[in-house]
Write a protein that holds these residues in place. Structure first.
Motif, PDB file in Angstrom:
ATOM      1  N   LEU A 181      17.672  29.234  16.318  1.00  0.00           N
ATOM      2  CA  LEU A 181      18.580  28.092  16.363  1.00  0.00           C
ATOM      3  C   LEU A 181      20.016  28.608  16.354  1.00  0.00           C
ATOM      4  O   LEU A 181      20.331  29.560  15.648  1.00  0.00           O
ATOM      5  N   GLU A 182      20.877  27.925  17.121  1.00  0.00           N
ATOM      6  CA  GLU A 182      22.227  28.457  17.324  1.00  0.00           C
ATOM      7  C   GLU A 182      23.282  27.975  16.342  1.00  0.00           C
ATOM      8  O   GLU A 182      24.388  28.506  16.320  1.00  0.00           O
ATOM      9  N   ASP A 183      22.973  27.001  15.514  1.00  0.00           N
ATOM     10  CA  ASP A 183      23.930  26.629  14.480  1.00  0.00           C
ATOM     11  C   ASP A 183      23.273  25.774  13.404  1.00  0.00           C
ATOM     12  O   ASP A 183      22.111  25.377  13.519  1.00  0.00           O
ATOM     13  N   ASP A 226      22.884  32.772   9.026  1.00  0.00           N
ATOM     14  CA  ASP A 226      24.245  33.293   9.089  1.00  0.00           C
ATOM     15  C   ASP A 226      25.165  32.333   8.330  1.00  0.00           C
ATOM     16  O   ASP A 226      24.868  31.147   8.216  1.00  0.00           O
ATOM     17  N   ILE A 227      26.288  32.843   7.833  1.00  0.00           N
ATOM     18  CA  ILE A 227      27.231  31.975   7.122  1.00  0.00           C
ATOM     19  C   ILE A 227      28.182  31.280   8.080  1.00  0.00           C
ATOM     20  O   ILE A 227      28.326  30.069   8.063  1.00  0.00           O
ATOM     21  N   ASN A 228      28.851  32.064   8.900  1.00  0.00           N
ATOM     22  CA  ASN A 228      29.934  31.534   9.734  1.00  0.00           C
ATOM     23  C   ASN A 228      29.411  31.044  11.067  1.00  0.00           C
ATOM     24  O   ASN A 228      29.138  31.837  11.962  1.00  0.00           O
ATOM     25  N   MET A 229      29.262  29.724  11.169  1.00  0.00           N
ATOM     26  CA  MET A 229      28.777  29.106  12.404  1.00  0.00           C
ATOM     27  C   MET A 229      29.570  27.831  12.650  1.00  0.00           C
ATOM     28  O   MET A 229      30.011  27.183  11.704  1.00  0.00           O
ATOM     29  N   PRO A 230      29.735  27.459  13.918  1.00  0.00           N
ATOM     30  CA  PRO A 230      30.408  26.195  14.213  1.00  0.00           C
ATOM     31  C   PRO A 230      29.502  25.013  13.830  1.00  0.00           C
ATOM     32  O   PRO A 230      28.298  25.166  13.690  1.00  0.00           O
ATOM     33  N   GLY A 231      30.114  23.878  13.643  1.00  0.00           N
ATOM     34  CA  GLY A 231      29.326  22.673  13.337  1.00  0.00           C
ATOM     35  C   GLY A 231      29.031  22.553  11.863  1.00  0.00           C
ATOM     36  O   GLY A 231      29.593  21.727  11.174  1.00  0.00           O
ATOM     37  N   LYS A 232      28.156  23.392  11.372  1.00  0.00           N
ATOM     38  CA  LYS A 232      27.780  23.373   9.960  1.00  0.00           C
ATOM     39  C   LYS A 232      27.541  24.813   9.531  1.00  0.00           C
ATOM     40  O   LYS A 232      26.759  25.528  10.155  1.00  0.00           O
ATOM     41  N   ILE A 271      15.448  31.838  12.639  1.00  0.00           N
ATOM     42  CA  ILE A 271      16.642  32.675  12.711  1.00  0.00           C
ATOM     43  C   ILE A 271      17.772  31.767  13.155  1.00  0.00           C
ATOM     44  O   ILE A 271      17.708  31.184  14.240  1.00  0.00           O
ATOM     45  N   VAL A 272      18.793  31.631  12.317  1.00  0.00           N
ATOM     46  CA  VAL A 272      19.894  30.711  12.607  1.00  0.00           C
ATOM     47  C   VAL A 272      21.195  31.511  12.651  1.00  0.00           C
ATOM     48  O   VAL A 272      21.647  32.041  11.632  1.00  0.00           O
ATOM     49  N   ASP A 273      21.753  31.605  13.851  1.00  0.00           N
ATOM     50  CA  ASP A 273      22.971  32.382  14.059  1.00  0.00           C
ATOM     51  C   ASP A 273      23.611  31.908  15.351  1.00  0.00           C
ATOM     52  O   ASP A 273      22.905  31.686  16.341  1.00  0.00           O
TER      53      ASP A 273
END
Length: 148
Positions: free
Chosen positions: A40-42, A64-70, A13-15
């Motif tokens: 994972l956070e980003d 998720d689409i909108n995340m900082p970094g990448k 889960i990436v958000d």
């Protein structure tokens, strides 16, 4: 409750929103108590994790689409460009965006599905039950690409 049809045991889960990650993980474990979830956070952490030599390749990624970094779309592009098992991982874009250009971009980059984040426990449970019980081999990808 009947056991899920699919055997997605290793799920990422990436958000960047911790509450969204925890909510998704909690509901997912209710739908499939045998799931092994990594949060994972980003996108940068996702790609670092996926490209480690000893990582267990996930069966499914909620991204998720909108995340900082990448962004999620950048990660999706990198995942689908890899050799071997990684490029075949099922990736569901799970975003608050219902922008047609985001949906089209996700489809073109190789996402398995696109879903707008359900905003209630009941809708999330229904969504995850559908994901865990669908027959991924016999779907018309274009017709069924947007789940919610």
């Amino acid at each position: 409750m009947a056991a899920p049809k699919n055997t997605f045991r290793n799920i990422f889960i990436v958000d960047d929103d911790e509450d969204d990650r925890d909510f998704l993980a909690d509901v997912l474990l209710e739908v499939d108590p045998d799931a092994v979830i990594k949060q994972l956070e980003d996108g940068m952490y996702l790609m670092e994790s996926l490209l480690e030599s000893k990582v267990v390749i996930p069966d499914l990624i909620f991204l998720d689409i909108n995340m900082p970094g990448k962004s999620g779309l950048e990660c999706l592009k990198e995942i689908k460009m890899q050799d071997g098992d990684l490029k075949n991982v099922k990736v569901i874009i799970l975003s608050t965006s219902n922008d047609p250009s985001d949906i089209e971009s996700a489809h073109e980059l190789g996402a398995s599905f696109y879903a707008v984040k359900p905003n209630s426990f009941q809708l999330m449970r229904l969504f995850l039950s559908e994901v865990m019980n669908m027959d991924w081999n016999f779907l018309d990808n274009r017709q069924k690409f947007r789940l919610i």
